[in-house]
Design a protein around this motif. Structure first.
Motif, PDB file in Angstrom:
ATOM      1  N   ALA A  55       0.836  -1.202   0.000  1.00  0.00           N
ATOM      2  CA  ALA A  55       0.000   0.000   0.000  1.00  0.00           C
ATOM      3  C   ALA A  55       0.872   1.253   0.000  1.00  0.00           C
ATOM      4  N   ARG A  82       2.539   1.566  -3.412  1.00  0.00           N
ATOM      5  CA  ARG A  82       1.596   2.086  -4.415  1.00  0.00           C
ATOM      6  C   ARG A  82       1.445   3.602  -4.269  1.00  0.00           C
ATOM      7  N   ARG A  83       1.401   4.080  -3.038  1.00  0.00           N
ATOM      8  CA  ARG A  83       1.294   5.528  -2.821  1.00  0.00           C
ATOM      9  C   ARG A  83       2.552   6.239  -3.307  1.00  0.00           C
ATOM     10  N   SER A 113       2.595   6.438  -7.076  1.00  0.00           N
ATOM     11  CA  SER A 113       1.526   7.286  -7.618  1.00  0.00           C
ATOM     12  C   SER A 113       1.851   8.763  -7.448  1.00  0.00           C
ATOM     13  N   SER A 144     -11.661   2.914  -4.905  1.00  0.00           N
ATOM     14  CA  SER A 144     -11.830   3.370  -3.526  1.00  0.00           C
ATOM     15  C   SER A 144     -12.552   2.326  -2.692  1.00  0.00           C
ATOM     16  N   ASP A 160     -10.200  -1.158  -2.524  1.00  0.00           N
ATOM     17  CA  ASP A 160      -8.947  -1.113  -1.759  1.00  0.00           C
ATOM     18  C   ASP A 160      -9.044  -0.302  -0.473  1.00  0.00           C
ATOM     19  N   GLY A 161     -10.223   0.275  -0.214  1.00  0.00           N
ATOM     20  CA  GLY A 161     -10.400   1.034   1.014  1.00  0.00           C
ATOM     21  C   GLY A 161      -9.557   2.292   1.081  1.00  0.00           C
ATOM     22  N   VAL A 162      -9.337   2.927  -0.065  1.00  0.00           N
ATOM     23  CA  VAL A 162      -8.574   4.174  -0.096  1.00  0.00           C
ATOM     24  C   VAL A 162      -9.534   5.331  -0.355  1.00  0.00           C
ATOM     25  N   SER A 163      -9.070   6.540  -0.074  1.00  0.00           N
ATOM     26  CA  SER A 163      -9.908   7.713  -0.281  1.00  0.00           C
ATOM     27  C   SER A 163     -10.106   7.963  -1.773  1.00  0.00           C
ATOM     28  N   ALA A 165      -7.011   9.576  -3.108  1.00  0.00           N
ATOM     29  CA  ALA A 165      -5.911   8.629  -3.314  1.00  0.00           C
ATOM     30  C   ALA A 165      -6.158   7.768  -4.546  1.00  0.00           C
ATOM     31  N   ALA A 166      -7.403   7.330  -4.729  1.00  0.00           N
ATOM     32  CA  ALA A 166      -7.748   6.522  -5.900  1.00  0.00           C
ATOM     33  C   ALA A 166      -7.508   7.308  -7.188  1.00  0.00           C
ATOM     34  N   ILE A 226      -3.781   7.414  -8.002  1.00  0.00           N
ATOM     35  CA  ILE A 226      -3.312   6.134  -8.534  1.00  0.00           C
ATOM     36  C   ILE A 226      -3.676   5.999 -10.010  1.00  0.00           C
TER      37      ILE A 226
END
Length: 215
Positions: free
Chosen positions: A83, A86-87, A90, A158, A161-164, A167-168, A171
């Motif tokens: 995770a 990936r951040r 991105s 979102s 993957d449970g991201v904001s 953030a999505a 990516i």
């Protein structure tokens, strides 16, 4: 099947081009994995770059050790935090290039090995999210791209993957745009519709390309 694909199939037939390997690609959360799974159920030979990547760079592999050495900020006690990685990629194009430079040649070598192990004349689906960016498309006779509106992809990513939402979006923005990916592909299949319609068109298109289904 949509009109553009019918037209492109006619063009392919006019060239009398034999199709043995068809590339399948699409941006993150576009529906590529859903299409790949449908093609597996339809009993196509599928070589999945995502599965190969997990085998080569998954937990406890030499590949993971390589990535830990390259990305210490995404490493915790010798374990890669994907995770965080990936951040990082991105938000930083240079870090993404470093990741791609380390992983693409290894994955491509394994894919070429698996293709060589397939039977002569066997019809192969090469599924890869970075098919075009990595140069894997050079192994294919033609390329199919899964497309989906960015808004839907952001919502899917979102939720999955449970991201904001922000953030999505980052990516997705770090990848090449869907429109550009489509221009580099021979065929496109939109995924923003019912699951049955989407997977049915995917299977039908590949059957037609490989000549296992008559139009």
């Amino acid at each position: 099947m949509n009109k553009r694909n019918l037209r492109e199939i006619d063009d392919l037939k006019e060239l009398k081009k034999a199709v043995h390997i068809v590339g399948l690609t699409g941006g993150i959360a576009s529906g590529k994995t859903v299409a790949t799974d449908a093609l597996k159920r339809a009993r196509f030979t599928v070589i999945d770059a995502d599965e190969i990547s997990r085998k080569l760079f998954g937990r406890g592999t030499d590949g993971e050790k390589l990535l830990c050495g390259l990305f210490p900020a995404a490493t915790d006690n010798g374990v890669l935090n994907r995770a965080i990685l990936r951040r990082i990629i991105s938000e930083n194009a240079d870090e993404k290039k470093k990741l791609d430079g380390a992983t693409h040649p290894i994955i491509k070598q394994e894919i070429a090995k698996e293709i060589s192990q397939c039977g002569k004349g066997e019809h192969i689906v090469l599924s890869a999210p970075l098919l075009l960016e990595s140069g894997l498309s050079s192994l294919c006779d033609c390329v199919v791209c899964i497309t989906c509106p960015t808004r839907i992809r952001i919502e899917r990513l979102s939720s999955r993957d449970g991201v904001s939402i922000e953030a999505a979006k980052k990516i997705i923005d770090a990848q090449i745009p869907d429109a550009y990916r489509a221009t580099l592909s021979d065929f496109c299949i939109p995924s923003d519709r019912s699951l049955d319609d989407f997977t049915a068109e995917a299977v039908e298109l590949f059957q037609t390309l490989f000549g296992t289904k008559k139009r």
